[in-house]
Design a protein around this motif. Structure first.
Motif, PDB file in Angstrom:
ATOM      1  N   ARG A   1      46.689  27.783  87.821  1.00 39.60           N
ATOM      2  CA  ARG A   1      46.302  29.167  88.094  1.00 39.60           C
ATOM      3  C   ARG A   1      44.894  29.462  87.582  1.00 39.60           C
ATOM      4  O   ARG A   1      44.707  30.109  86.551  1.00 39.60           O
TER       5      ARG A   1
ATOM      6  N   SER B   1      43.159  32.360  93.479  1.00 38.82           N
ATOM      7  CA  SER B   1      42.545  33.244  94.467  1.00 38.82           C
ATOM      8  C   SER B   1      43.576  34.239  95.020  1.00 38.82           C
ATOM      9  O   SER B   1      43.229  35.327  95.477  1.00 38.82           O
TER      10      SER B   1
ATOM     11  N   ASN C   1      43.646  28.927 106.786  1.00 35.32           N
ATOM     12  CA  ASN C   1      45.083  28.738 106.697  1.00 35.32           C
ATOM     13  C   ASN C   1      45.709  29.834 107.551  1.00 35.32           C
ATOM     14  O   ASN C   1      45.457  31.012 107.267  1.00 35.32           O
TER      15      ASN C   1
ATOM     16  N   TYR D   1      39.741  26.623 100.677  1.00 30.52           N
ATOM     17  CA  TYR D   1      39.697  25.319 101.366  1.00 30.52           C
ATOM     18  C   TYR D   1      38.266  24.945 101.725  1.00 30.52           C
ATOM     19  O   TYR D   1      38.050  24.112 102.609  1.00 30.52           O
TER      20      TYR D   1
ATOM     21  N   SER E   1      38.856  28.810  94.426  1.00 35.57           N
ATOM     22  CA  SER E   1      39.970  28.384  93.589  1.00 35.57           C
ATOM     23  C   SER E   1      39.850  26.912  93.228  1.00 35.57           C
ATOM     24  O   SER E   1      39.328  26.116  94.007  1.00 35.57           O
TER      25      SER E   1
ATOM     26  N   SER F   1      42.605  25.312  92.696  1.00 32.66           N
ATOM     27  CA  SER F   1      43.939  24.814  93.077  1.00 32.66           C
ATOM     28  C   SER F   1      43.890  23.586  93.968  1.00 32.66           C
ATOM     29  O   SER F   1      44.507  22.570  93.685  1.00 32.66           O
TER      30      SER F   1
ATOM     31  N   ASP G   1      38.019  34.654 101.714  1.00 32.79           N
ATOM     32  CA  ASP G   1      38.852  33.798 100.857  1.00 32.79           C
ATOM     33  C   ASP G   1      38.559  32.335 101.224  1.00 32.79           C
ATOM     34  O   ASP G   1      38.824  31.923 102.351  1.00 32.79           O
TER      35      ASP G   1
HETATM   36  C1  LIG Z   1      44.242  31.232 102.277  1.00 31.16           C
HETATM   37  C2  LIG Z   1      44.762  31.059 100.904  1.00 31.16           C
HETATM   38  N1  LIG Z   1      44.280  31.841  99.935  1.00 31.16           N
HETATM   39  C3  LIG Z   1      44.717  31.722  98.682  1.00 31.16           C
HETATM   40  C4  LIG Z   1      45.680  30.798  98.343  1.00 31.16           C
HETATM   41  C5  LIG Z   1      46.154  30.746  96.919  1.00 31.16           C
HETATM   42  O1  LIG Z   1      45.292  30.012  96.149  1.00 31.16           O
HETATM   43  P1  LIG Z   1      45.417  30.028  94.574  1.00 31.16           P
HETATM   44  O2  LIG Z   1      46.294  28.892  94.207  1.00 31.16           O
HETATM   45  O3  LIG Z   1      44.029  29.885  94.095  1.00 31.16           O
HETATM   46  O4  LIG Z   1      46.013  31.340  94.190  1.00 31.16           O
HETATM   47  C6  LIG Z   1      46.218  29.965  99.309  1.00 31.16           C
HETATM   48  C7  LIG Z   1      47.267  29.002  98.972  1.00 31.16           C
HETATM   49  O5  LIG Z   1      47.926  28.400  99.750  1.00 31.16           O
HETATM   50  C8  LIG Z   1      45.744  30.104 100.624  1.00 31.16           C
HETATM   51  O6  LIG Z   1      46.212  29.336 101.603  1.00 31.16           O
END
Ligand SMILES: Cc1ncc(COP(=O)(O)O)c(C=O)c1O
Length: 388
Positions: A248, A103, A178, A209, A237, A239, A206
């Protein structure tokens, strides 16, 4: 040799700096525990790895990714299935879904797709630092919108000066948030759609989470709101959902015009996600939702451990219900940086200073729950000792 001016405006990436600091201490033989970075210590489930290995053995998959840079159609269909099951949101895999290399990549492609040099882009303070970097790299002008505890860390859209709102062509938002852990509400989404429509602002919501929720907090996608698809896209994501940060793989979903524009950026930047990683992603979305429940049990346990330890040293607060971070108010009389340095010097524990996420992060630190229980326990014992 010339290095581009645009890079000079971008502050050093927080975690690169932190990693350097940790590595220096480790080289001196110090047993550092980092609670700073949100990177699950638990491995990717074996079944997902098996799917990668199996598909990586097929030479057909060694070539440029198939089904164009948008991501394999099978992957996009699986994402559509995920959005129906998890959020009740219907998506057209042909026009409303784009596979991404995480993301974070999506943030960058969003601004390149929607922002002209000189345009204002709204982001929250505190906020995820990659938004600012992406905006600056696209030649945009970041405008900080404070998010405060008294508003449950949601931006007060009416408080954004009309001048700034009129100039803005984009907004980044991220809930579960975050660094604060705060969650959005359906009511907030409605105001956001109205605000974006009124000022003609493209929304980049975004949501990596989106599943990291505690205490019965409702799972939400921005696309659940009426009209959301008219004004923006959501990034997501694999992730954090499946402990796949290093793989990724992620996605952008929503407004077809923005998806087409981001897709054009991608076509001219990379050639898509390695097919076996997409197959592994399909497998994860199809069969490994149980990993999310498993991880939530673990994070819930660690969350409780941290809250109890903090309580025992007099730090009591109403913890927001999302993400695997805790946004912790620090004792009065110290800055975030001073407190962070104190924990590092006296306890060899690394936490993220709130100010790394913007000036409204002053007075806070962010603790990540992604280390093992044993290391977390040890870190908390050291913190208690250092502060007693
Ligand atoms: C708010 C936020 N967006 C995107 C990401 C990155 O995610 P990705 O691993 O999918 O690139 C993070 C990673 O810590 C995040 O905290």
């Amino acid at each position: 040799m010339q290095i581009a001016d645009r890079l000079k405006k971008i502050p050093p990436y927080l975690f690169v700096e932190l990693r350097k600091k940790i590595n220096r201490a480790k080289a001196e033989g110090i047993d550092v525990i980092s609670l700073a970075i949100g990177d699950p210590v638990e491995p990717t489930p074996d079944t997902i790895i098996d799917e990668l290995c199996k598909t990586a053995r097929d030479p057909e998959n060694h070539r440029y990714p198939t089904d164009e840079e948008k991501g394999m159609l099978a992957f996009r269909k699986e994402i559509a299935g995920w959005y129906i099951t998890r959020y009740g949101v219907t998506l057209d895999p042909a026009t409303e879904i784009l596979g991404l290399i995480g993301s974070k990549e999506g943030c960058h492609h969003f601004v390149l797709a929607c922002i002209n040099p000189g345009d204002t882009v709204l982001m929250t303070d505190p906020g995820y630092p990659a938004y600012r970097a992406s905006i600056l790299m696209a030649g945009g002008d970041p405008y900080n919108v404070p998010i405060l505890a008294k508003n449950r860390y949601l931006p007060d859209l009416e408080d954004i000066p009309t001048d700034a709102a009129k100039k803005a062509r984009g907004i980044f938002l991220n809930y579960p948030n975050n660094p604060t852990g705060a969650c959005a509400t359906r009511g907030f989404f409605n105001s956001l759609v109205e605000f974006a429509r009124h000022y003609d602002i493209a929304v980049c919501y975004d949501n990596p989470y989106g599943e990291m929720l505690f205490d019965g907090q409702e799972r939400l996608s921005f696309l659940m709101a009426d009209g959301a698809r008219d004004v923006g896209v959501e990034l997501n994501s694999l992730s954090k959902l499946f402990n796949m940060t290093g793989w990724r793989i992620g996605m952008a979903v929503g407004n077809p015009d923005i998806i087409a524009a981001m897709s054009k950026v991608k076509e001219n930047t990379d050639s898509g996600i390695f097919n076996p990683i997409q197959y592994a992603g399909i497998y994860a979305l199809k069969y490994e939702a149980k990993n999310i429940d498993h991880m939530l049990t673990i994070y819930g346990r660690r969350r409780k451990m941290v809250l109890e330890a903090l309580k025992s040293i007099g730090i009591v607060f109403d913890a927001p219900k999302g993400t695997f971070y805790l946004w912790v108010p620090i004792p009065h009389g110290m800055t975030s940086l001073e407190f962070t340095n104190l924990l590092f010097d006296k306890a060899a524990v690394v936490v993220a200073a709130g100010t790394a996420y913007g000036k409204y992060g002053e007075g806070y630190i962010r603790i990540s729950l992604t280390v093992s229980d044993d290391r977390l326990k040890e870190a908390l014992a050291r913190i208690e000792k250092a502060l007693s």
